[in-house]
Design a protein around this motif. Structure first.
Motif: not given
Length: 140
Positions: A27-28, A32-37, A44-48, A92-97
């Motif tokens: 998920f994380y 980190d990688s999807l442009p949509e997210a 979020h903080a830089p360190d996940l 919401r949609d980005a999180w669900l993606l």
């Protein structure tokens, strides 16, 4: 998320803590990688690392595993804990993606995967605090 009495918890049916850990990591990774997210990633903080651990505990418990989250942090009060973060339909949609892709990568059983996703989609929608029509989603 609850199962009928006597049914094996979803946590165990998907593979326990190892699967929950992979789910959260994927998920994380997707966040980190999807442009949509990128919008939710910026929240979020830089360190996940720390938030990964919190979500692993929360999801494990939510799926019927040991109550690690509650033992450490008390009642989830999920919406209250996120009120300071603007969450609208786009968030919401980005999180669900991100979560849908992570579920597809980690939960082999399509019925379990669909059930988890549906429950998460309801939860994600409930978390919205930026209404589309100018009213708070929690208001009657």
């Amino acid at each position: 998320m609850t199962e009928p009495a006597g049914e094996t918890p979803i946590f165990e049916r998907i593979g326990g803590a190892a699967t929950v850990d992979r789910l959260v990591d994927r998920f994380y990774d997707r966040m980190d990688s999807l442009p949509e997210a990128s919008g939710i990633r910026a929240m979020h903080a830089p360190d996940l690392g720390p938030v990964r651990e919190v979500l692993k505990r929360y999801l494990g418990e939510w799926l019927g595993g040991p109550p690690l989250y509650s033992a450490e942090r008390g009642h989830p009060r999920l919406r209250q804990r996120h009120l300071h973060i603007p969450i609208g339909a786009a968030e919401r949609d980005a999180w669900l993606l991100c979560m849908q892709g992570a579920l597809e990568e980690t939960v082999a059983d399509p019925q379990l995967r669909a059930g988890i996703y549906d429950a998460m989609a309801r939860l994600a929608d409930w978390m919205r605090n930026i209404p589309e029509d100018g009213r708070d989603q929690a208001a009657p």
